[in-house]
Design a protein around this motif. Structure first.
Motif: not given
Length: 99
Positions: A9-11, A16-17, A19-23
């Motif tokens: 879950r932590a991974r 997700i963080r 991936l979101a930061r890459s945008h």
């Protein structure tokens, strides 16, 4: 919860963080575009501007108010309580022969 499930879950949250930061650049460009657009509603422009400011400068501190529109004074209290042993045969002083 088993350790492997927590690790998984932590991974997943980390991925997700990431991936979101890459945008981030694209998201900021979109917000700036909305903020500057004459076709966007005023509410959308203000919302985009606020989102940009929040990310760049952090959210503004919100005053806490009571029902009378006066700011509340927050008081932090640290209390130290000294507990004396009860008088009786099982106090430390008696056990050590100090009574």
């Amino acid at each position: 919860m088993p350790a492997t499930r927590k690790t998984s879950r932590a991974r997943t949250l980390t991925e997700i963080r990431s991936l979101a930061r890459s945008h981030t650049r694209t998201a900021i460009r979109v917000l700036v575009g909305i903020m500057r657009s004459d076709d966007a509603t005023p509410a959308a422009r203000v919302s985009a501007a606020n989102a940009i400011l929040d990310r760049g400068w952090g959210k503004a501190a919100q005053p806490v108010e009571n029902g009378e529109d006066l700011p509340l004074e927050l008081v932090h209290r640290v209390e130290r309580v000294i507990v004396h042993p009860k008088d009786g045969s099982d106090s430390e002083a008696e056990n050590e022969g100090l009574s």
